[in-house]
Design a protein around this motif. Sequence first.
Motif, PDB file in Angstrom:
ATOM      1  N   PRO A 133      44.987  40.479  41.717  1.00  0.00           N
ATOM      2  CA  PRO A 133      45.113  40.227  43.163  1.00  0.00           C
ATOM      3  C   PRO A 133      44.841  38.760  43.489  1.00  0.00           C
ATOM      4  CG  PRO A 133      43.184  41.580  42.658  1.00  0.00           C
ATOM      5  CD  PRO A 133      43.944  41.453  41.409  1.00  0.00           C
ATOM      6  N   LEU A 134      44.035  38.110  42.626  1.00  0.00           N
ATOM      7  CA  LEU A 134      43.711  36.703  42.875  1.00  0.00           C
ATOM      8  C   LEU A 134      44.953  35.801  42.822  1.00  0.00           C
ATOM      9  CD1 LEU A 134      40.400  36.203  40.864  1.00  0.00           C
ATOM     10  CD2 LEU A 134      40.715  35.938  43.328  1.00  0.00           C
ATOM     11  N   LEU A 135      45.942  36.249  42.003  1.00  0.00           N
ATOM     12  CA  LEU A 135      47.145  35.434  41.833  1.00  0.00           C
ATOM     13  C   LEU A 135      47.858  35.247  43.182  1.00  0.00           C
ATOM     14  CD1 LEU A 135      48.621  34.015  39.572  1.00  0.00           C
ATOM     15  CD2 LEU A 135      49.933  36.074  39.154  1.00  0.00           C
ATOM     16  N   ASP A 136      47.925  36.331  43.955  1.00  0.00           N
ATOM     17  CA  ASP A 136      48.564  36.229  45.276  1.00  0.00           C
ATOM     18  C   ASP A 136      47.617  35.597  46.287  1.00  0.00           C
ATOM     19  OD1 ASP A 136      50.725  37.441  44.175  1.00  0.00           O
ATOM     20  OD2 ASP A 136      50.150  39.463  44.827  1.00  0.00           O
ATOM     21  N   GLU A 137      46.334  35.971  46.166  1.00  0.00           N
ATOM     22  CA  GLU A 137      45.404  35.562  47.223  1.00  0.00           C
ATOM     23  C   GLU A 137      44.876  34.137  47.049  1.00  0.00           C
ATOM     24  OE1 GLU A 137      42.462  38.555  46.711  1.00  0.00           O
ATOM     25  OE2 GLU A 137      43.902  40.150  47.169  1.00  0.00           O
ATOM     26  N   ALA A 138      44.397  33.820  45.806  1.00  0.00           N
ATOM     27  CA  ALA A 138      43.716  32.529  45.624  1.00  0.00           C
ATOM     28  C   ALA A 138      44.494  31.544  44.750  1.00  0.00           C
ATOM     29  CB  ALA A 138      42.348  32.767  45.014  1.00  0.00           C
ATOM     30  N   GLY A 139      45.581  32.008  44.123  1.00  0.00           N
ATOM     31  CA  GLY A 139      46.419  31.084  43.344  1.00  0.00           C
ATOM     32  C   GLY A 139      46.141  31.129  41.845  1.00  0.00           C
ATOM     33  N   LEU A 140      46.954  30.376  41.116  1.00  0.00           N
ATOM     34  CA  LEU A 140      46.966  30.395  39.663  1.00  0.00           C
ATOM     35  C   LEU A 140      45.606  30.034  39.041  1.00  0.00           C
ATOM     36  CD1 LEU A 140      48.790  30.675  37.130  1.00  0.00           C
ATOM     37  CD2 LEU A 140      49.201  28.221  37.293  1.00  0.00           C
ATOM     38  N   ALA A 141      44.981  28.965  39.538  1.00  0.00           N
ATOM     39  CA  ALA A 141      43.741  28.491  38.916  1.00  0.00           C
ATOM     40  C   ALA A 141      42.676  29.586  38.938  1.00  0.00           C
ATOM     41  CB  ALA A 141      43.252  27.232  39.623  1.00  0.00           C
ATOM     42  N   SER A 142      42.477  30.227  40.109  1.00  0.00           N
ATOM     43  CA  SER A 142      41.449  31.270  40.206  1.00  0.00           C
ATOM     44  C   SER A 142      41.805  32.467  39.336  1.00  0.00           C
ATOM     45  CB  SER A 142      41.314  31.748  41.652  1.00  0.00           C
ATOM     46  OG  SER A 142      41.112  30.648  42.487  1.00  0.00           O
ATOM     47  N   ALA A 143      43.102  32.886  39.395  1.00  0.00           N
ATOM     48  CA  ALA A 143      43.522  34.051  38.611  1.00  0.00           C
ATOM     49  C   ALA A 143      43.311  33.791  37.126  1.00  0.00           C
ATOM     50  CB  ALA A 143      44.985  34.374  38.893  1.00  0.00           C
ATOM     51  N   LEU A 144      43.621  32.565  36.687  1.00  0.00           N
ATOM     52  CA  LEU A 144      43.461  32.235  35.271  1.00  0.00           C
ATOM     53  C   LEU A 144      41.992  32.242  34.869  1.00  0.00           C
ATOM     54  CD1 LEU A 144      46.100  29.441  34.519  1.00  0.00           C
ATOM     55  CD2 LEU A 144      46.009  31.738  33.562  1.00  0.00           C
TER      56      LEU A 144
END
Length: 515
Positions: free
Chosen positions: A372-383
């Motif tokens: 869900p972070l990929l949509d919400e907070a972007g690539l850096a957070s999701a990674l």
Amino acid sequence: MSLQSNLAESSNSDGASEQIRLRGRLAGAVKVAIIATDLAGAVTYWNPFAEELYGWSAQEVLGRNIMGITVSAETEELAKQHMAAVLSGESWAGEFQVRCKSGSYVSAFVTLSLLTDEDGVSIGVVGVSQDLTSRRQAEDALRRSEEQFHAFANSLPELCWMAHADGHIFWYNDRWYEYTGTTPDQMEGWGWQAVHDPEILPSVLERWKSSIETGNPFEMEFPLLGADGAYRWFLTRVRPVHDQEHKVIRWYGTNTDVDEQRRLFQSLSEARDHLEKRVQERTEELNTATDSLRQLSIRLLRLRDEEQRRLARELHDSVGQLLAAISMNIDIMSVEAHKLSPAAVKCVTDNAGLVQEVSREIRTISHLLHPPLLDEAGLASALRWYTDGFAERSKIKVELEIPGDFGRLPNDMEIAIFRIIQECLTNIHRHSESTEAAIRIHRDGDRLFVQVQDKGKGIPAEKQRELSSSGRGGVGFGGMRERLRQLGGSLEIQSDGHGTVVSAVLPIESLAESA
Ligand SMILES: Nc1ncnc2c1ncn2[C@@H]1O[C@H](COP(=O)(O)OP(=O)(O)OP(=O)(O)O)[C@@H](O)[C@H]1O
Ligand SMILES: [Mg+2]
């Protein structure tokens, strides 16, 4: 004094004597026989060339009758007639067989003229004879050589001909007449134009005339009309023959039948064109098939992304909610636990623990399927979230290097990069035996660089060849390449016994608008 001494031996010093002496020298220098007789035919003068031609010296013949010296019994009558004609005032010139001292005969060109004194009174006859033998021999030799040439030219399969310097053709070999079905009269000079294709004739004429003008050899291919009414192609070559001053005196021409060759060449080039066309068609078909395959795999990747996103939501919204409801029920049951047997109480407590564990698992699976972070907070957070979890699960130390102000990328790009890194880390876990991995992401101008490195055993050489030759191999690298191609980027794999580096480059010029 005889005419002989008069012409040759006078040595008076006045002008007239000088003239006489000069005449004597001239008579000695010329390469013609000069013989003078008196009116009765007795020899009065016999120059040095006469000695050479007839073999008699002047001493031997002076005073003797000419008829007994240079004339044979067979020609005596004729000679007398000529002499008589000359004595009557006519001069005579013609070819005559003269006899030599050796008894042999020589063909000579003889001119007989009347000799008169200062008062115009006839005093004798002078005969000038020129040896025709050597000229005859040269003419014979030339004729023989021309005959040999004709025989040779007639034995050739080529059409051959000869022209004067001005291009006027005066001879063709037999093959020419056989092939064209024409006659020498029709062909003489410039008659050959009748067997040319009227469409091509002007350019043949132009080039042939230019050769005649410049003296340069001529070479050209053109069709000639055969006796059967059909045209065949010939290669025509014409070479000039020069005299000593390098002036063109003759042209030798040959026409070689190249019809079969041309036909063969034509069918070969047609076959080649056909083949090229087929190859082009097949290449286009292949390109279309490759394009369709590519479109299909892109669609599949997109569908998989969507499906994972849907599954993640389903797990979270439906299974997660149900588990929450179960958990609430267990809480209610726990309040009433004193009413239950000790065994039932243990089951309730265990269930509470199990439900919590299942909830955690479902949450992890759902987040892995689509963070869900990929949509919400972007690539850096999701990674960051993903690599932490990966390191914990796999026991592989992961270093993530990404600028703090990385910001957002278009959604497609963020998903693609996330999936590429996810696949690389999965590969490291499954294939590399490495205990550490490093991810580096940075921007340079309008390009984004993504690099995933491990220190494992590397990709086997055989596998690398497969991967680099056609992108063959597992779905993993194939999928990475497709995702990158879709975004205008590319993938490079470097691998040896010390580890593997997977590098991706993507253009990000339009980031400002789409981010
Ligand atoms: N980091 C790595 N270290 C060593 N070998 C690797 C590494 N990454 C990939 N490979 C080799 O490259 C092959 C191709 O990788 P790829 O991801 O395309 O396919 P796969 O992982 O075998 O299958 P999948 O389709 O499930 O990803 C692997 O089978 C493996 O042999
Ligand atoms: Mg893989």
